[in-house]
Write a protein that holds these residues in place. Structure first.
Motif: not given
Length: 385
Positions: A69-75, A254-260, A277-284, A313-319
């Motif tokens: 889901l994360r991979a597809v969301g980025s594309l 989706v957020a990962s695609a922006l950061v990428e 990195a802290i925001e994305l990988e901590g959330a994951y 909601f924690s992940v939502q805030a990180a996004i």
């Protein structure tokens, strides 16, 4: 697991999917007809990702499902939304296996024919009207007639099966119905007006005397109502927990695609990249940890749903933080020169519109905190919060 590792996991499970999405391009996919995304969904084999192996599916681990889901969301965010709706419904159906005759048969059919499953539940919180605000079921000879509507419903034109929350028209109760879309007489009405995530085909489904056979319904009323209600509640809680994690993984993509899009750019400081990195990988990691807990714990425990909501909601805030920072660092010229940055930013915000809303979750989460604190105090432990 980085976005590249998530894509590698997706390539292992669904060979060729990420390559096809990359080759088509973000905006072409998001502006495509929904039928094209449904075809990609089926052809990738992803419909059977969560179907147990004994039913002919892939029986993917939660960590693999979140990676996909994360991979597809980025594309292709719209496809990730479709997959989220399908897979969380599969997670609900799996809970009904061995209880509702149609459930085991349906899981086998999904795996064999790559059927796409839509969900038609009235969103709510455990213990409230999760089902009865959506569709009403009236008993007739051989089954039930369903009346009501669900809006929006993703894959409104492309789905093969709908799993709906139903309530008896004659009184209190709750349950599930499995409806095969073809020949059902369900009416589709346009509902989605914004271009953002339009390719997910989220429109209104209207049920007017739609017939469903007895063996396709689990309805908690009359004799055996209490047991049926417990089954329905347990299945719904499991599906709702998985939904929170799946929607988090999809929008994290989706957020990962922006950061990428920042990587390799000059002028981006290590400190800024480290924060992203802290925001994305901590959330994951939070998503993975809660998924592991869900696997090991009784899914009927309402406290587990509160934990899943806390994670969501924690992940939502990180996004929100990561996407804001990424867009700022990409700069105004990137925003002006390409519609991709603006589109991804808008799409990333849609996580806030998925149930359960933050306001609806507030009483539940406050009660959860009070209960955990009271339990600790009664056990003689410090009341850390």
């Amino acid at each position: 697991m980085s976005i590249q590792q998530a894509r590698a996991a997706t390539d292992r499970l669904l060979p060729g999917l990420t390559e096809r999405l990359r080759n088509r391009g973000l905006m072409a996919l998001e502006q495509a007809e929904p039928a094209e995304l449904c075809a990609l969904f089926r052809e990738s084999g992803a419909a059977a990702l969560l179907v147990p192996t004994q039913a002919g599916g892939m029986g993917a681990a939660p960590s693999d499902t979140l990676a996909v889901l994360r991979a597809v969301g980025s594309l292709c965010p719209s496809l990730a939304v479709m997959m989220t709706m399908h897979h969380h419904t599969i997670a609900t159906i799996v809970q009904l296996g061995g209880i509702v005759p149609a459930a085991d048969e349906l899981l086998g059919a999904i795996a064999a024919n790559q059927l796409l499953v839509a969900s038609a539940f009235a969103e709510g919180k455990p213990g409230s009207a999760i089902f009865n605000a959506s569709l009403k079921a009236s008993a007739v000879e051989g089954g039930y007639l369903l009346n009501g509507s669900k809006k929006p419903c993703t894959m409104s034109h492309g789905m093969d099966v709908i799993v709906a929350g139903v309530a008896p028209a004659s009184g209190d109760g709750q349950g599930f119905a499995v409806i095969f879309a073809e020949g059902s007489g369900i009416v589709r009405e346009r509902f989605w007006q914004t271009p953002v995530l339009a390719a997910s085909d989220s429109n209104a489904l209207v049920f007017r005397d739609v017939f469903v056979p007895d063996d396709m319904v689990l309805l908690a009323e009359g004799e055996g109502a209490e047991q049926a209600a417990e089954v329905a509640q347990a299945a719904s809680l499991s599906g709702l927990c998985w939904f929170q994690l799946m929607v988090g993984a999809s929008y994290l993509g989706v957020a990962s695609a922006l950061v990428e899009r920042l990587l390799g750019r000059r002028g981006v400081a290590d400190l800024q990249l480290a924060q992203l990195a802290i925001e994305l990988e901590g959330a994951y990691q939070a998503l993975l940890g809660t998924a592991s807990l869900l696997q090991q714990t009784d899914a009927a425990d309402p406290a587990l749903y509160s934990q899943a909501l806390c994670t969501r909601f924690s992940v939502q805030a990180a996004i929100e933080r990561a996407s804001n920072l990424a867009v700022e660092l990409l700069g105004g010229m990137s925003f002006i020169a390409s519609d991709e940055v603006a589109y991804l930013l808008a799409a990333s915000r849609a996580i806030g519109f998925h149930p359960v809303s933050r306001m609806a979750a507030v009483p539940m989460l406050a009660d959860y905190l009070r209960q955990t604190t009271e339990t600790a105090v009664s056990a003689g432990e410090p009341a850390h919060v």
